[in-house]
Design a protein around this motif. Structure first.
Motif, PDB file in Angstrom:
ATOM      1  N   THR A  11     -55.414  49.449 -68.519  1.00  0.00           N
ATOM      2  CA  THR A  11     -54.873  50.532 -69.349  1.00  0.00           C
ATOM      3  C   THR A  11     -54.052  51.518 -68.533  1.00  0.00           C
ATOM      4  OG1 THR A  11     -56.900  51.790 -68.962  1.00  0.00           O
ATOM      5  CG2 THR A  11     -56.811  50.404 -70.940  1.00  0.00           C
ATOM      6  N   ASN A  12     -54.084  51.413 -67.202  1.00  0.00           N
ATOM      7  CA  ASN A  12     -53.502  52.439 -66.336  1.00  0.00           C
ATOM      8  C   ASN A  12     -52.416  51.926 -65.395  1.00  0.00           C
ATOM      9  OD1 ASN A  12     -56.197  53.404 -67.217  1.00  0.00           O
ATOM     10  ND2 ASN A  12     -55.736  55.175 -65.942  1.00  0.00           N
ATOM     11  N   ASP A  13     -52.079  50.645 -65.452  1.00  0.00           N
ATOM     12  CA  ASP A  13     -51.117  50.080 -64.502  1.00  0.00           C
ATOM     13  C   ASP A  13     -49.838  50.910 -64.427  1.00  0.00           C
ATOM     14  OD1 ASP A  13     -52.664  47.936 -63.723  1.00  0.00           O
ATOM     15  OD2 ASP A  13     -51.825  46.576 -65.218  1.00  0.00           O
ATOM     16  N   THR A  14     -49.457  51.262 -63.207  1.00  0.00           N
ATOM     17  CA  THR A  14     -48.283  52.097 -62.978  1.00  0.00           C
ATOM     18  C   THR A  14     -47.624  51.699 -61.668  1.00  0.00           C
ATOM     19  OG1 THR A  14     -49.290  53.988 -64.117  1.00  0.00           O
ATOM     20  CG2 THR A  14     -47.449  54.463 -62.638  1.00  0.00           C
ATOM     21  N   VAL A  15     -46.307  51.577 -61.681  1.00  0.00           N
ATOM     22  CA  VAL A  15     -45.534  51.459 -60.446  1.00  0.00           C
ATOM     23  C   VAL A  15     -44.456  52.532 -60.494  1.00  0.00           C
ATOM     24  CG1 VAL A  15     -44.112  50.013 -58.955  1.00  0.00           C
ATOM     25  CG2 VAL A  15     -45.943  48.974 -60.315  1.00  0.00           C
ATOM     26  N   LEU A  16     -44.446  53.401 -59.494  1.00  0.00           N
ATOM     27  CA  LEU A  16     -43.496  54.508 -59.415  1.00  0.00           C
ATOM     28  C   LEU A  16     -42.640  54.334 -58.168  1.00  0.00           C
ATOM     29  CD1 LEU A  16     -42.483  57.370 -60.305  1.00  0.00           C
ATOM     30  CD2 LEU A  16     -44.300  58.303 -58.841  1.00  0.00           C
ATOM     31  N   LEU A  17     -41.322  54.431 -58.324  1.00  0.00           N
ATOM     32  CA  LEU A  17     -40.382  54.365 -57.209  1.00  0.00           C
ATOM     33  C   LEU A  17     -39.667  55.704 -57.097  1.00  0.00           C
ATOM     34  CD1 LEU A  17     -38.689  52.902 -55.043  1.00  0.00           C
ATOM     35  CD2 LEU A  17     -37.278  51.963 -56.887  1.00  0.00           C
ATOM     36  N   LEU A  18     -39.772  56.334 -55.929  1.00  0.00           N
ATOM     37  CA  LEU A  18     -39.175  57.636 -55.682  1.00  0.00           C
ATOM     38  C   LEU A  18     -38.140  57.541 -54.560  1.00  0.00           C
ATOM     39  CD1 LEU A  18     -42.276  60.038 -55.722  1.00  0.00           C
ATOM     40  CD2 LEU A  18     -40.684  59.549 -57.589  1.00  0.00           C
ATOM     41  N   ALA A  19     -37.020  58.224 -54.721  1.00  0.00           N
ATOM     42  CA  ALA A  19     -35.972  58.288 -53.704  1.00  0.00           C
ATOM     43  C   ALA A  19     -35.704  59.746 -53.381  1.00  0.00           C
ATOM     44  CB  ALA A  19     -34.708  57.599 -54.195  1.00  0.00           C
ATOM     45  N   SER A  20     -36.033  60.161 -52.144  1.00  0.00           N
ATOM     46  CA  SER A  20     -35.880  61.568 -51.765  1.00  0.00           C
ATOM     47  C   SER A  20     -34.458  61.935 -51.382  1.00  0.00           C
ATOM     48  CB  SER A  20     -36.815  61.889 -50.594  1.00  0.00           C
ATOM     49  OG  SER A  20     -36.369  61.245 -49.404  1.00  0.00           O
ATOM     50  N   GLY A  21     -33.701  60.967 -50.867  1.00  0.00           N
ATOM     51  CA  GLY A  21     -32.355  61.259 -50.372  1.00  0.00           C
ATOM     52  C   GLY A  21     -32.336  61.956 -49.031  1.00  0.00           C
ATOM     53  N   ALA A  22     -33.524  62.195 -48.433  1.00  0.00           N
ATOM     54  CA  ALA A  22     -33.604  62.983 -47.201  1.00  0.00           C
ATOM     55  C   ALA A  22     -33.089  62.247 -45.977  1.00  0.00           C
ATOM     56  CB  ALA A  22     -35.054  63.422 -46.963  1.00  0.00           C
TER      57      ALA A  22
END
Length: 403
Positions: free
Chosen positions: A232-243
């Protein structure tokens, strides 16, 4: 478990974890991933129609910000699922508290939860420890390691993966951290709970991030199964900081391949740490009418208790594979199926291969990891899928999980 090297931690992020009192073990159970500036984001979530409260809030927040995330707040020990309005309120209160602590918008907070379903989340415990945790976060490998540990539930080991490449003379770093051991059969959309957070310091627009993420999950997280249960909780998050200073547009083949490698590594680590697992099987399906048909065959095999228990006993009972192929729904000709265990020919033209050596096949299946190849001779469709055996230990873990 991957080695954690500080030089591979993407720039622009800080990490930390603490004890909020959710885990019965008393171990760290609340962690933060904080971007120095709002990071561009893309996410995929479970296809289960019963989904946890944080996922609903995450979707709302990503729409409201146009794909921006400043704080990822992750609790383990409570799934915050099937808790009604109280669950939604708890997720929103987490966002509001993080916004106050980090001086950002509540919509820029991405809450995640994992643990027991159907138990109200004591959000006041998370809120109480958040200010102190904010003073402890850092950007080095030790802090990244804290997150990798704190998000675990029935997992036995932490799961991380890293990659780097160069773009226009600038280094691009990718790092991923995840958890998952039981309730693993992700069906992520669009297209034990599994939580995955992938970070890069490249500058990538949210729309391009979404394209990269969808391509990566289709060959990684959507190609694994421990028990056939979709969380019920499956999550994949992709973040790009640009730093890191490097800009990457859509269609960058090198970044795409690096991201796929990172996601595939993490997916395979999740399978290998499956609850009670003693064997990991790589299924290689070829010659199907389509890739979709190949996936049908792989999933029928991966979800068969008869096959999985045979693997637990190192039993080369290939007839169970034939049965699963037959009911998979894929287009087949039973008289054209060939099967190998590694390099050992098991089945030829739908029947027992003359050279089949059952003793050798039994020995081959004693390995902790093995490969099964199936040729259907129907077309060009193919897939690679990773799954596990089914053991008494899996039953014991899940018989007592909530008590």
């Amino acid at each position: 478990m991957s080695d954690i090297s500080s030089f591979l931690i993407p720039k622009g992020f800080r990490f930390g974890a603490t004890k909020a009192g959710l885990k019965a073990s008393g171990r760290a159970d609340f962690s933060l991933i904080v971007a120095d500036e709002p990071a561009n984001a893309a996410a995929v979530f479970t296809a289960n129609k019963v989904s946890a409260a944080p996922l609903a809030i995450d979707k709302e927040n990503l729409r409201a910000t146009g794909g921006k995330v400043r704080v990822v707040a992750i609790n383990a020990g409570n799934a915050n699922c099937a808790a009604g309005q109280a669950g939604l309120d708890a997720a929103r209160e987490t966002c509001a508290a993080a916004a106050l602590v980090f001086g950002c918008k509540a919509e820029e907070v991405f809450p995640s939860s994992t643990g027991v379903i159907g138990v109200p989340l004591p959000v006041e415990k998370l809120i109480a420890v958040m200010p102190g945790l904010a003073h402890q976060i850092g950007a080095d490998s030790d802090h990244f390691h804290q997150v990798a540990q704190a998000i675990l539930t029935t997992d036995l080991v932490e799961k991380t993966a890293f990659a780097r490449l160069e773009r226009d003379g600038k280094e691009v770093r990718i790092a991923a951290v995840g958890k998952g051991s039981g309730m693993i059969h992700p069906q992520l959309v669009p297209h034990a709970t599994m939580l995955v957070y992938v970070l890069t310091d490249a500058e990538i627009e949210p729309a391009a991030l979404g394209g990269y993420l969808r391509g990566a999950i289709d060959v990684s997280f959507n190609r694994i199964s421990v028990d056939g249960d979709t969380s019920t909780n499956d999550t994949v998050l992709l973040l790009a900081s640009g730093a890191g200073g490097a800009k990457i547009a859509a269609g960058d083949a090198e970044f795409d391949e690096a991201l796929r490698q990172v996601c595939t590594s993490l997916a395979k680590q999740i399978v290998a740490d499956g609850e009670g697992v003693t064997h990991v099987a790589e299924l290689r399906i070829d010659g199907a009418v389509s890739d979709a048909d190949a996936l049908k065959v792989a999933k029928a095999i991966a979800h068969s208790p008869l096959i999985k228990t045979a693997w637990a006993g190192c039993d080369p009972n290939w007839g169970r594979l034939m049965a699963a192929i037959g009911y998979s729904g894929a287009e087949i000709d039973p008289n054209q199926i060939d099967i190998w265990f590694g390099d050992l020919r098991i089945c030829r033209d739908g029947g027992r291969a003359e050279e089949l050596d059952e003793a050798a096949a039994h020995e081959y299946l004693k390995q902790s990891e093995f490969s099964i190849s199936i040729q259907l001779h129907q077309g060009e469709g193919k897939c690679v899928f990773w799954t596990t055996d089914l053991t008494k230990e899996y039953v014991a873990i899940n018989a007592d999980y909530s008590t």
